[in-house]
Design an enzyme around this catalytic site. Structure first.
Site, PDB file in Angstrom:
ATOM      1  N   ASP A  10      30.308  31.371  42.054  1.00 35.09           N
ATOM      2  CA  ASP A  10      31.716  30.982  42.127  1.00 35.09           C
ATOM      3  C   ASP A  10      31.764  29.465  42.025  1.00 35.09           C
ATOM      4  O   ASP A  10      30.735  28.785  42.135  1.00 35.09           O
ATOM      5  CB  ASP A  10      32.333  31.454  43.454  1.00 35.09           C
ATOM      6  CG  ASP A  10      33.802  31.042  43.590  1.00 35.09           C
ATOM      7  OD1 ASP A  10      34.537  31.116  42.580  1.00 35.09           O
ATOM      8  OD2 ASP A  10      34.227  30.629  44.686  1.00 35.09           O
ATOM      9  N   SER A  11      32.969  28.943  41.863  1.00 40.02           N
ATOM     10  CA  SER A  11      33.122  27.491  41.847  1.00 40.02           C
ATOM     11  C   SER A  11      32.835  26.881  43.227  1.00 40.02           C
ATOM     12  O   SER A  11      32.574  25.694  43.328  1.00 40.02           O
ATOM     13  CB  SER A  11      34.546  27.138  41.422  1.00 40.02           C
ATOM     14  OG  SER A  11      35.467  27.780  42.275  1.00 40.02           O
ATOM     15  N   TYR A  42      37.764  25.090  39.609  1.00 35.57           N
ATOM     16  CA  TYR A  42      37.742  25.365  38.174  1.00 35.57           C
ATOM     17  C   TYR A  42      39.149  25.672  37.659  1.00 35.57           C
ATOM     18  O   TYR A  42      39.439  25.527  36.479  1.00 35.57           O
ATOM     19  CB  TYR A  42      36.882  26.598  37.878  1.00 35.57           C
ATOM     20  CG  TYR A  42      35.385  26.446  37.966  1.00 35.57           C
ATOM     21  CD1 TYR A  42      34.770  25.286  38.437  1.00 35.57           C
ATOM     22  CD2 TYR A  42      34.561  27.501  37.553  1.00 35.57           C
ATOM     23  CE1 TYR A  42      33.386  25.199  38.510  1.00 35.57           C
ATOM     24  CE2 TYR A  42      33.182  27.409  37.626  1.00 35.57           C
ATOM     25  CZ  TYR A  42      32.597  26.259  38.105  1.00 35.57           C
ATOM     26  OH  TYR A  42      31.232  26.180  38.175  1.00 35.57           O
ATOM     27  N   GLY A  43      39.992  26.163  38.560  1.00 34.90           N
ATOM     28  CA  GLY A  43      41.253  26.782  38.155  1.00 34.90           C
ATOM     29  C   GLY A  43      42.290  25.882  37.522  1.00 34.90           C
ATOM     30  O   GLY A  43      43.273  26.363  36.959  1.00 34.90           O
ATOM     31  N   CYS A  73      34.400  34.965  40.802  1.00 34.06           N
ATOM     32  CA  CYS A  73      35.383  33.922  40.540  1.00 34.06           C
ATOM     33  C   CYS A  73      36.413  34.498  39.576  1.00 34.06           C
ATOM     34  O   CYS A  73      36.059  34.902  38.456  1.00 34.06           O
ATOM     35  CB  CYS A  73      34.682  32.712  39.922  1.00 34.06           C
ATOM     36  SG  CYS A  73      35.815  31.399  39.430  1.00 34.06           S
ATOM     37  N   THR A  75      38.767  32.963  38.069  1.00 33.43           N
ATOM     38  CA  THR A  75      39.018  32.045  36.954  1.00 33.43           C
ATOM     39  C   THR A  75      37.996  32.258  35.839  1.00 33.43           C
ATOM     40  O   THR A  75      38.356  32.359  34.659  1.00 33.43           O
ATOM     41  CB  THR A  75      38.949  30.590  37.473  1.00 33.43           C
ATOM     42  OG1 THR A  75      39.852  30.469  38.571  1.00 33.43           O
ATOM     43  CG2 THR A  75      39.304  29.607  36.398  1.00 33.43           C
ATOM     44  N   GLU A 152      38.782  25.421  50.898  1.00 34.08           N
ATOM     45  CA  GLU A 152      37.527  24.647  50.909  1.00 34.08           C
ATOM     46  C   GLU A 152      37.519  23.653  52.077  1.00 34.08           C
ATOM     47  O   GLU A 152      36.467  23.239  52.537  1.00 34.08           O
ATOM     48  CB  GLU A 152      37.328  23.914  49.580  1.00 34.08           C
ATOM     49  CG  GLU A 152      37.141  24.840  48.381  1.00 34.08           C
ATOM     50  CD  GLU A 152      35.692  25.291  48.155  1.00 34.08           C
ATOM     51  OE1 GLU A 152      34.779  24.492  48.403  1.00 34.08           O
ATOM     52  OE2 GLU A 152      35.499  26.449  47.736  1.00 34.08           O
ATOM     53  N   CYS A 186      42.042  35.492  43.033  1.00 35.85           N
ATOM     54  CA  CYS A 186      41.082  34.411  43.223  1.00 35.85           C
ATOM     55  C   CYS A 186      40.275  34.760  44.467  1.00 35.85           C
ATOM     56  O   CYS A 186      40.859  35.168  45.489  1.00 35.85           O
ATOM     57  CB  CYS A 186      41.839  33.099  43.415  1.00 35.85           C
ATOM     58  SG  CYS A 186      40.812  31.733  43.973  1.00 35.85           S
ATOM     59  N   THR A 187      38.970  34.608  44.377  1.00 38.71           N
ATOM     60  CA  THR A 187      38.125  35.074  45.481  1.00 38.71           C
ATOM     61  C   THR A 187      38.210  34.191  46.728  1.00 38.71           C
ATOM     62  O   THR A 187      37.667  34.549  47.765  1.00 38.71           O
ATOM     63  CB  THR A 187      36.660  35.177  45.022  1.00 38.71           C
ATOM     64  OG1 THR A 187      36.275  33.924  44.435  1.00 38.71           O
ATOM     65  CG2 THR A 187      36.485  36.294  44.018  1.00 38.71           C
ATOM     66  N   HIS A 188      38.859  33.053  46.611  1.00 37.33           N
ATOM     67  CA  HIS A 188      39.097  32.256  47.825  1.00 37.33           C
ATOM     68  C   HIS A 188      40.209  32.869  48.686  1.00 37.33           C
ATOM     69  O   HIS A 188      40.256  32.642  49.884  1.00 37.33           O
ATOM     70  CB  HIS A 188      39.540  30.824  47.460  1.00 37.33           C
ATOM     71  CG  HIS A 188      38.428  29.906  47.055  1.00 37.33           C
ATOM     72  ND1 HIS A 188      37.726  30.070  45.888  1.00 37.33           N
ATOM     73  CD2 HIS A 188      37.898  28.814  47.662  1.00 37.33           C
ATOM     74  CE1 HIS A 188      36.818  29.086  45.794  1.00 37.33           C
ATOM     75  NE2 HIS A 188      36.914  28.320  46.848  1.00 37.33           N
TER      76      HIS A 188
HETATM   77  N1  DGL Z   1      37.203  31.431  43.543  1.00 33.62           N
HETATM   78  C1  DGL Z   1      37.718  30.888  42.308  1.00 33.62           C
HETATM   79  C2  DGL Z   1      38.553  31.952  41.638  1.00 33.62           C
HETATM   80  O1  DGL Z   1      38.383  33.098  42.000  1.00 33.62           O
HETATM   81  C3  DGL Z   1      38.338  29.589  42.648  1.00 33.62           C
HETATM   82  C4  DGL Z   1      38.993  28.940  41.539  1.00 33.62           C
HETATM   83  C5  DGL Z   1      38.886  27.473  41.436  1.00 33.62           C
HETATM   84  O2  DGL Z   1      37.770  26.959  41.520  1.00 33.62           O
HETATM   85  O3  DGL Z   1      39.924  26.893  41.176  1.00 33.62           O
HETATM   86  O4  DGL Z   1      39.341  31.744  40.748  1.00 33.62           O
END
Ligand code: DGL
Length: 269
Positions: A10-11, A42-43, A73, A75, A152, A186-188
Site C-alpha cells: 500500500d502507499s 498516492y491518491g 490499495c 488507488t 496516517e 480506500c484501505t485507510h
Molecule cells: N490506501 C490507499 C488506497 O486504498 C491510500 C491512498 C493514498 O495513498 O492516497 O487508496
C-alpha cells in the site's frame, strides 16, 4: 500446501487493514508487507505516477519468492491492476472486484456509495465493476482526500472534532443520495469506520475493501491447494523511518507483539 510468502503493499499504513484480515483468516501464512510511507498519499497523483510507484512496489516485493500479491490499495487497484497482472506471473489480487461483489450482495435499494481517493473516483473502476455485476445498481462516489493524511497521523477516534468535521463534509452528499451500502474504497478508511458509521447512520452497511480482498485471496489459495501450514508471521518494510512505521503499525494491526519494520530505498527498484 505452499509455504512461500504472500506480498502485500500500500502507499502507507492503510493496507495493514487487509493484513489484519489475512492474519485472522490465515494465521499460518507468512506475509511480507511494504508501505510506501515516503510517497504517501498516492491518491492525489496522476495515473502515470501511480503506475510508476506501483511497479516499483511490486518489483521490491518480487525480490522475495512470493506465491501471490495483494494490492491493498484502492488507488493502485483501480488504476493499475491489469498492467500489474500482465507484467507478473503470480496471482495479483486488487480490492475493487472483491469489494464490489460484497456490495452487490448487500444492497437492498440498489443505491451504493463509494468513498475513495480522488484518483480512484476519477478512474471509474468501482462503477464499471458494479455495472458489470448488476446493471440495476446506481453508484454514487465521492473523493475524501483528507482522510488518508489524517489516518496516517493517527487521527481516527470518532470523538476527534477534526475527523468528525471532515467526515461530515465528505459523507453527507452520499447520505443524501440514500445509499444503503457504502464501499470504503480506500484501505485507510476502515480505521475510520466508527466515525463513518456515525455520520452515515447505523442502517448503512459498510464494505471494507481490504478485508474483502483478503477473503478473495483465501478462496483462491484454497482452490489451488496453496495454503500454508506453518506458524505464519508478518515482516514489514517501509520507505521512510522504521520507528514511525513500527509505532503506528502495531496499533493498526492490533497485534500484541511489537511490529518490526525495516527501511528500504524504493527508488532502487
Ligand atoms: N490506501 C490507499 C488506497 O486504498 C491510500 C491512498 C493514498 O495513498 O492516497 O487508496
Amino acid at each position: 500446501m505452499n509455504e512461500r510468502p504472500i506480498g502485500v503493499f500500500d502507499s502507507g499504513f492503510g493496507g495493514l487493514t487487509a493484513v489484519r484480515r489475512l492474519r485472522d483468516l490465515m494465521p499460518s501464512e507468512n506475509i511480507i508487507y511494504f508501505g510506501d510511507t515516503s510517497r504517501v498519499p498516492y491518491g492525489n497523483r496522476s495515473r502515470d505516477t501511480i503506475l510508476k510507484y506501483a511497479r516499483q512496489d511490486t518489483r521490491f516485493l518480487r525480490s522475495f519468492d512470493l506465491k501471490a500479491i495483494v494490492i491493498a490499495c484502492g488507488t493502485v487497484s483501480s488504476n493499475c491492476l491489469p498492467q500489474l497482472q500482465a507484467e507478473n506471473d503470480i496471482p495479483i489480487i486488487g480490492v475493487v472486484e472483491p469489494a464490489v461483489r460484497r456490495a452487490a450482495a448487500l444492497t437492498r435499494n440498489k443505491r451504493v456509495g463509494v468513498a475513495a481517493t480522488r484518483a480512484t473516483v476519477a478512474s471509474g473502476a468501482f462503477q464499471r465493476a458494479l455495472a458489470a455485476l448488476d446493471g440495476d445498481v446506481t453508484v454514487f462516489s465521492h473523493p475524501c482526500p483528507l482522510f488518508v493524511p489524517l489516518v496516517e497521523e493517527g487521527r481516527c477516534r470518532p470523538e476527534d472534532p477534526v475527523i468528525r468535521l471532515v467526515a461530515e463534509e465528505y459523507l453527507l452528499p452520499l447520505r443524501e443520495q440514500g445509499v444503503d451500502t457504502l464501499v470504503l474504497g480506500c484501505t485507510h478508511y476502515p480505521l475510520l469506520s466508527d466515525v463513518i458509521a456515525q455520520v452515515m447512520g447505523r442502517s448503512v452497511a459498510l464494505v471494507d475493501s481490504g478485508a474483502e480482498a483478503a477473503a478473495a485471496l483465501q478462496a483462491l489459495l484454497a482452490e489451488r491447494e496453496a495454503l500454508a501450514e506453518g506458524s505464519g508471521g508478518v515482516r514489514c518494510y517501509t520507505s521512510d523511518r522504521a520507528a514511525d512505521f513500527q509505532r503506528l503499525a502495531s496499533l493498526f494491526l492490533g497485534e500484541d507483539s511489537a511490529i518490526q519494520a525495516q527501511q528500504i530505498d524504493i527508488t532502487r527498484y
